[in-house]
Design an enzyme around this catalytic site. Structure first.
Site, PDB file in Angstrom:
ATOM      1  N   ARG A   1       0.831  -1.202   0.000  1.00 52.49           N
ATOM      2  CA  ARG A   1       0.000   0.000   0.000  1.00 52.49           C
ATOM      3  C   ARG A   1       0.861   1.245   0.000  1.00 52.49           C
ATOM      4  NH1 ARG A   1      -4.292  -1.642   4.332  1.00 52.49           N
ATOM      5  NH2 ARG A   1      -2.313  -1.948   5.375  1.00 52.49           N
TER       6      ARG A   1
ATOM      7  N   ILE B   1       2.517 -24.855  12.091  1.00 53.63           N
ATOM      8  CA  ILE B   1       2.138 -26.274  12.263  1.00 53.63           C
ATOM      9  C   ILE B   1       1.591 -26.822  10.940  1.00 53.63           C
ATOM     10  CG2 ILE B   1       0.744 -27.893  13.597  1.00 53.63           C
ATOM     11  CD1 ILE B   1       0.244 -25.749  15.639  1.00 53.63           C
TER      12      ILE B   1
ATOM     13  N   ASP C   1     -11.219 -14.850  14.272  1.00 50.83           N
ATOM     14  CA  ASP C   1     -10.105 -15.463  13.541  1.00 50.83           C
ATOM     15  C   ASP C   1     -10.111 -16.980  13.739  1.00 50.83           C
ATOM     16  OD1 ASP C   1      -7.344 -15.225  12.167  1.00 50.83           O
ATOM     17  OD2 ASP C   1      -6.878 -16.300  14.022  1.00 50.83           O
TER      18      ASP C   1
ATOM     19  N   LYS D   1     -10.580 -20.000  10.938  1.00 50.98           N
ATOM     20  CA  LYS D   1      -9.665 -21.149  10.813  1.00 50.98           C
ATOM     21  C   LYS D   1     -10.419 -22.472  10.983  1.00 50.98           C
ATOM     22  CE  LYS D   1      -5.629 -18.618  12.473  1.00 50.98           C
ATOM     23  NZ  LYS D   1      -5.006 -18.108  13.703  1.00 50.98           N
TER      24      LYS D   1
ATOM     25  N   VAL E   1      -3.727 -21.585   8.810  1.00 50.84           N
ATOM     26  CA  VAL E   1      -4.142 -22.132  10.114  1.00 50.84           C
ATOM     27  C   VAL E   1      -2.926 -22.682  10.855  1.00 50.84           C
ATOM     28  CG1 VAL E   1      -5.662 -23.744  11.317  1.00 50.84           C
ATOM     29  CG2 VAL E   1      -6.355 -22.836   9.093  1.00 50.84           C
TER      30      VAL E   1
END
Ligand code: NAP
Ligand code: HSE
Length: 429
Positions: free
Chosen positions: A43, A134, A199, A203, A130
């Protein structure tokens, strides 16, 4: 050479540039070609960036990436739904391979984007969306493709887990703990998405899409945040042998067809792996019908853990492009309709904290309101001594009961004149 267009270069994008530089030769050997970040869309082009970028490659014009036929892969780490959705749609239509870490976009339009990617024979990879570093997306999509997943339960928002841990272990205020998580690069641009549970709900939709083959674009997941968990709840939870964690739960409902999805704080028994998943760590416990339990754990947010996932996806989609087998990853995901079970049907145990005026007969009224609706009490503690005008905390753990029953009882009790404010309820996992 594999040419990459990077959409966004903030926390995650910066980590991606850093990791690609640090492991350039190894990654080139693995892909069979060097990876070149040819264009970087931002931006504000005047911002000082760490790591530093060749200014000639920075652009504020999306078409410089999307309309450049030499760009093979688009890596989207800018966040938000618009214009990310439009950009990825254009990149897919142009036959570019896609990597994204944007769980909000995937939760709202993931099935649609996957459908488009399949149609155009390109891959859409999203390991970074997510669990930070991991590898839970790969495990669900590939490693457990042979099994039926029965349930998922996870701590999948690093910011919330960090905040709960700092409040409980170090006595930080909610606001100070959130500020720390923001400074460390864990939080979303709008941190209410983290602490409000949005959030984690995004996920959970992404995980459920893979675990249950469910088309869940825009699904409304019953969601509660950690913002109403008070220090006194941590203290009472401890006294009963629990720790308060923000959980995301998905499971096949009893009839085996509908899906039960929910995100909320929960009391988790102290001696379990989930209870001991602290700070920014995430953990996802998966139960497979044939496999049984499987637990994945690691750093769930931040620049470098997320970059590990994003760059691994980049290596995969770049290798597929190089070998002329683009699209296999997307073809592996097949989605069908699934109903969501109503929250009212959920059955679990509950922790309930009442702030009551210490008048004779009050406990009988509370237990009566619960009992009339079939909610029975397992343990009860009154902390200290109140008066007719100064409230005292009375905390109960219930036996298993339906969500509808406890909500009905709490509504009646909350309106009575013997409580100082509405009861606080936390589900027990
Ligand atoms: P961030 O630090 O805010 O970075 C966003 C980047 O995108 C910035 O470089 C920004 O440009 C650019 N950008 C945003 N909107 C744009 C637009 N309309 N046009 C052009 N450029 C735009 O965010 P982040 O933490 O890296 O997160 C990025 C994505 O990864 C999000 O989807 C987030 O949910 C996801 N994610 C984050 C984490 C984490 O730990 N932070 C972990 C997993 C996934 P400027 O720099 O010029 O402002
Ligand atoms: N804001 C997110 C979190 C980033 O705290 O978990 C990782 O997805």
């Amino acid at each position: 050479m594999i040419k990459v267009g990077l959409l966004g270069c903030g926390t995650v994008g910066g980590g991606v540039v850093q990791l690609l530089r640090a492991n350039a030769s190894y990654i080139a050997a693995r892909v069979g070609a060097p990876i070149d970040i040819a264009r970087v869309l931002v931006r504000d082009p005047s911002k000082v960036r760490v790591p530093e970028l060749d200014r000639g490659r920075i652009t504020t014009d999306a078409s410089a990436v999307l309309d450049d036929p030499t760009i093979d892969v688009v890596v989207e780490v800018m966040g938000g739904v618009d214009p990310a959705r439009e950009y990825l749609g254009a990149a897919i239509a142009a036959g570019k391979q896609i990597v994204t870490a944007n769980k909000m976009l995937l939760a709202l339009h993931g099935a649609d984007l996957l459908e488009r990617a399949r149609k155009h024979g390109v891959d859409l990879a999203f390991e970074g969306a997510v669990g930070g570093g991991i590898p839970v997306i790969r495990v669900l999509r590939d490693s457990l493709a042979s099994d039926t997943i029965v349930s998922l339960c996870g701590i999948i928002n690093g910011t919330s887990n960090y905040v709960l841990t700092r409040m409980r272990q170090d006595g930080l205020s909610f606001a100070d703990a959130v500020k720390e998580a923001q400074d460390k690069g864990y939080a979303e641009a709008d941190p209410t998405l983290d602490v409000g549970g949005g959030d984690a709900a995004h996920k959970l939709v992404v995980l459920s899409m893979l675990a249950f083959g469910a088309r869940l674009d825009g699904a409304r997941v019953p969601t509660e945040g950690i913002d109403a968990v008070e220090p006194i709840d941590h203290a009472f939870a401890e006294r009963f042998g629990f720790v308060v964690k923000q959980l995301a739960i998905a499971k096949l409902a009893r009839d085996g067809s509908a899906l039960e999805l929910r995100v909320h704080p929960a009391l988790v028994a102290k001696d379990t792996a989930l209870a001991n998943t602290s700070g920014v760590l995430n953990a996802v416990a998966i139960e497979g019908r044939a496999l049984g339990p499987c637990l994945l754990s690691g750093r769930g947010a931040g620049d470098m853990p997320t970059a590990v996932s994003v760059v691994a996806d980049l290596v995969d989609v770049a290798s597929a492009k190089k070998s002329g087998i683009s699209g296999n990853m997307t073809r592996a995901i097949r989605l069908g309709e699934r109903k969501l079970a109503p929250m009212a049907d959920v059955e679990t145990r509950y922790y309930v904290r009442f702030s009551v005026f210490d008048r004779p007969g009050v406990l009988a009224k509370i237990t009566g309101a619960l009992g009339e609706r079939g909610v029975s009490i397992e343990q009860l503690v009154q902390q200290g001594r109140g008066t007719e005008d100064v409230p005292v905390d009375v905390v109960m753990l219930t036996h298993e009961a339906k969500e509808a029953a406890i909500q009905a009882a709490l509504e009646v009790i909350g309106k009575s004149d013997y409580v100082a404010h509405a009861p606080r309820m936390i589900r027990v996992h």
